[in-house]
Design a protein around this motif. Structure first.
Motif, PDB file in Angstrom:
ATOM      1  N   TYR A  97       0.827  -1.196   0.000  1.00  0.00           N
ATOM      2  CA  TYR A  97       0.000   0.000   0.000  1.00  0.00           C
ATOM      3  C   TYR A  97       0.870   1.259   0.000  1.00  0.00           C
ATOM      4  N   PRO A  98       0.686   2.131  -0.981  1.00  0.00           N
ATOM      5  CA  PRO A  98       1.500   3.355  -1.027  1.00  0.00           C
ATOM      6  C   PRO A  98       1.369   4.203   0.226  1.00  0.00           C
ATOM      7  N   TRP A  99       0.175   4.215   0.825  1.00  0.00           N
ATOM      8  CA  TRP A  99      -0.028   5.040   2.017  1.00  0.00           C
ATOM      9  C   TRP A  99       0.735   4.516   3.231  1.00  0.00           C
ATOM     10  N   ALA A 100       1.163   3.244   3.195  1.00  0.00           N
ATOM     11  CA  ALA A 100       1.902   2.674   4.317  1.00  0.00           C
ATOM     12  C   ALA A 100       3.363   3.117   4.319  1.00  0.00           C
ATOM     13  N   ASP A 101       3.834   3.613   3.180  1.00  0.00           N
ATOM     14  CA  ASP A 101       5.215   4.104   3.069  1.00  0.00           C
ATOM     15  C   ASP A 101       5.205   5.347   2.190  1.00  0.00           C
ATOM     16  N   PRO A 102       4.614   6.436   2.647  1.00  0.00           N
ATOM     17  CA  PRO A 102       4.418   7.618   1.806  1.00  0.00           C
ATOM     18  C   PRO A 102       5.710   8.242   1.294  1.00  0.00           C
ATOM     19  N   GLU A 103       6.804   8.072   2.024  1.00  0.00           N
ATOM     20  CA  GLU A 103       8.063   8.677   1.595  1.00  0.00           C
ATOM     21  C   GLU A 103       8.568   8.082   0.293  1.00  0.00           C
ATOM     22  N   HIS A 104       8.242   6.822   0.034  1.00  0.00           N
ATOM     23  CA  HIS A 104       8.686   6.164  -1.191  1.00  0.00           C
ATOM     24  C   HIS A 104       7.547   5.989  -2.194  1.00  0.00           C
ATOM     25  N   ALA A 105       6.411   6.618  -1.936  1.00  0.00           N
ATOM     26  CA  ALA A 105       5.271   6.517  -2.843  1.00  0.00           C
ATOM     27  C   ALA A 105       5.489   7.396  -4.061  1.00  0.00           C
ATOM     28  N   ASP A 106       4.727   7.109  -5.117  1.00  0.00           N
ATOM     29  CA  ASP A 106       4.747   7.935  -6.320  1.00  0.00           C
ATOM     30  C   ASP A 106       4.383   9.369  -5.934  1.00  0.00           C
ATOM     31  N   PRO A 107       5.164  10.344  -6.393  1.00  0.00           N
ATOM     32  CA  PRO A 107       4.851  11.746  -6.051  1.00  0.00           C
ATOM     33  C   PRO A 107       3.427  12.152  -6.398  1.00  0.00           C
ATOM     34  N   ALA A 108       2.872  11.537  -7.455  1.00  0.00           N
ATOM     35  CA  ALA A 108       1.509  11.868  -7.860  1.00  0.00           C
ATOM     36  C   ALA A 108       0.480  11.416  -6.833  1.00  0.00           C
ATOM     37  N   LEU A 109       0.860  10.481  -5.962  1.00  0.00           N
ATOM     38  CA  LEU A 109      -0.070   9.961  -4.964  1.00  0.00           C
ATOM     39  C   LEU A 109       0.045  10.664  -3.618  1.00  0.00           C
ATOM     40  N   ARG A 110       1.084  11.427  -3.419  1.00  0.00           N
ATOM     41  CA  ARG A 110       1.361  11.953  -2.084  1.00  0.00           C
ATOM     42  C   ARG A 110       0.283  12.910  -1.592  1.00  0.00           C
ATOM     43  N   ALA A 111      -0.307  13.677  -2.482  1.00  0.00           N
ATOM     44  CA  ALA A 111      -1.361  14.601  -2.065  1.00  0.00           C
ATOM     45  C   ALA A 111      -2.568  13.829  -1.545  1.00  0.00           C
ATOM     46  N   ALA A 112      -2.951  12.768  -2.260  1.00  0.00           N
ATOM     47  CA  ALA A 112      -4.085  11.952  -1.830  1.00  0.00           C
ATOM     48  C   ALA A 112      -3.773  11.234  -0.520  1.00  0.00           C
ATOM     49  N   ILE A 113      -2.545  10.751  -0.379  1.00  0.00           N
ATOM     50  CA  ILE A 113      -2.149  10.061   0.839  1.00  0.00           C
ATOM     51  C   ILE A 113      -2.180  11.015   2.031  1.00  0.00           C
ATOM     52  N   GLU A 114      -1.665  12.219   1.825  1.00  0.00           N
ATOM     53  CA  GLU A 114      -1.659  13.207   2.893  1.00  0.00           C
ATOM     54  C   GLU A 114      -3.079  13.575   3.307  1.00  0.00           C
ATOM     55  N   HIS A 115      -3.971  13.676   2.306  1.00  0.00           N
ATOM     56  CA  HIS A 115      -5.358  14.044   2.587  1.00  0.00           C
ATOM     57  C   HIS A 115      -6.069  12.970   3.409  1.00  0.00           C
ATOM     58  N   LYS A 116      -5.685  11.697   3.224  1.00  0.00           N
ATOM     59  CA  LYS A 116      -6.359  10.586   3.899  1.00  0.00           C
ATOM     60  C   LYS A 116      -5.524   9.975   5.031  1.00  0.00           C
ATOM     61  N   ARG A 117      -4.503  10.700   5.468  1.00  0.00           N
ATOM     62  CA  ARG A 117      -3.576  10.140   6.440  1.00  0.00           C
ATOM     63  C   ARG A 117      -4.269   9.738   7.745  1.00  0.00           C
ATOM     64  N   ALA A 118      -5.262  10.503   8.161  1.00  0.00           N
ATOM     65  CA  ALA A 118      -5.948  10.190   9.420  1.00  0.00           C
ATOM     66  C   ALA A 118      -6.644   8.836   9.365  1.00  0.00           C
ATOM     67  N   TYR A 119      -7.045   8.425   8.170  1.00  0.00           N
ATOM     68  CA  TYR A 119      -7.728   7.140   8.005  1.00  0.00           C
ATOM     69  C   TYR A 119      -6.770   6.057   7.529  1.00  0.00           C
ATOM     70  N   LEU A 120      -5.972   6.368   6.527  1.00  0.00           N
ATOM     71  CA  LEU A 120      -5.065   5.390   5.950  1.00  0.00           C
ATOM     72  C   LEU A 120      -3.702   5.468   6.634  1.00  0.00           C
TER      73      LEU A 120
END
Length: 387
Positions: A97-120
């Motif tokens: 799951y990209p949200w489990a390791d946001p530092e190594h996630a695709d840059p295009a996904l980081r905004a979505a991951i940050e937005h859902k961090r409280a849940y994911l």
């Protein structure tokens, strides 16, 4: 082959699969985890679908389902195994799951991951999954325990409990499955979401469960007590439910696609763009034909549905198609260029499938093949399909 031999061979297959998966983690950890998640998701959806089927039978007081009840209960009994098999997944979340390791996630996904961090996030994900399994296992264990208790000492109170729990808990189990679908597979792509996804997951689970029940019912006809009670009318009733859920699965799949196709929002259509790219497009067409068109048209025949052996063969095809469906949901995230079969897929099937088969067969062999004192038993044994 006796149930004991099936259990032993299944455990042997699981042992071989475990060794191969361990080697795979050393050689290609990402692929090993994705193969494991795919097979685990396939198995757990079938078990949850069996739980829904069992609850539906109790709530509807469906007399014909008394013949399939013990098979369904045995499949539901494997849910604790999948809860244990979820534990290794907790150690591979960063590979999946990209949200489990946001530092190594695709840059295009980081905004979505940050937005859902409280849940994911990993702790909350694990807690939610534990809650999901607590719901599934509690309901399934109670229904199976009360059913077995009614064999030993028949009481109308037990029957009423099973019906009340089934009818009352169906919404809870359905909603729990929806949220589990969001977490376990939809969050593989944290920048995409669909409110229909839970229903699609629900329909696939139901289809897989009915298919496995159909296969096991045909195999169980070798047991005299079961063989005497499985009639063409029972097969027809089971075939009708399988046909209905195949159509429902197709309806959910088409509805989800149609909504995104009409909206045509670039940020939303990438889910389907990925799955219609390269050889994944072939799998998409295979699903349409293999999981809807072919079995749907075959099951229109009343004559063919009334043959338990033929129904089992179609069910085997449908069960395989359900696996392809789960593969199509999970694996494009890892190999977006196209489908690439891998020996680790086989290793995961041996490990998870071997353990599941051993547990289900062992559970079925330890109880009477049909509920002995169910109020629906006389009517269920002599059930006659109306159409």
């Amino acid at each position: 082959m006796t149930p004991r031999h099936i259990v032993l061979w299944s455990l042997l297959a699981a042992g071989v699969g475990a060794v191969l998966l361990f080697i795979g983690l050393l050689v290609d950890a990402d692929r090993a985890w994705f193969s494991y998640l795919t097979v685990w998701t396939f198995g757990v959806t079938v078990c949850i679908g069996a739980l829904l089927l069992l609850m539906t039978g109790h709530a509807a007081k469906a007399s014909w389902m008394v013949v399939t009840r013990r098979i369904t209960e045995s499949i539901v009994n494997a849910l604790p195994v999948y809860a244990l098999l979820f534990v290794p997944l907790c150690f591979g979340l960063r590979h999946l799951y990209p949200w489990a390791d946001p530092e190594h996630a695709d840059p295009a996904l980081r905004a979505a991951i940050e937005h859902k961090r409280a849940y994911l996030n990993i702790p909350f994900f694990v807690v939610r999954s534990a809650f999901y399994f607590a719901v599934f296992i509690t309901v399934g264990t109670l229904l199976r325990a009360w059913s077995r208790a009614n064999d030993e000492l028949p009481r109308l109170a037990l029957v009423r409990r099973m019906r009340a729990l089934s009818g009352g808990a169906l919404p809870l189990v359905g909603l729990t499955l929806t949220w589990a679908a969001f977490d376990w597979t939809m969050s593989l792509e944290p920048d995409w979401q669909s409110t229909i996804y839970g229903l699609y997951y629900f329909a696939g689970s139901f289809v897989g469960a009915i298919a496995l029940v159909s296969i096991m019912l045909n195999l169980a006809r070798m047991v005299p007590e079961v063989g005497l009670r499985v009639t063409p009318d029972h097969a027809q009733a089971l075939g009708r439910v399988l046909f209905a859920m195949i159509v429902f699965w197709a309806y959910m799949a088409f509805s989800q696609l149609l909504i995104y196709w009409i909206a045509n929002v670039p940020e939303e259509v990438h889910y389907y763009a990925l799955r219609t790219h390269g050889t994944w497009s072939d799998i998409t067409y295979l699903l349409v034909i293999g999981n809807f068109v072919f079995p749907g048209f075959v099951l229109l025949s009343r004559h063919l549905k009334r043959r338990p052996d033929f129904l089992a063969s179609i069910a085997a095809w449908v069960l395989l198609s359900h696996f392809v469906d789960v593969y199509w949901l999970v694996m494009p995230v890892h190999t977006p260029a196209g489908i690439t079969p891998h020996w680790l897929d086989g290793a995961a099937i041996l490990f998870v499938g071997g353990l599941s088969c051993a547990w289900i067969v062992r559970a079925y062999a330890r109880v009477a093949p049909i509920p002995l004192h169910a109020p629906e038993l006389p009517q269920g044994i002599h059930y006659e399909a109306s159409v």
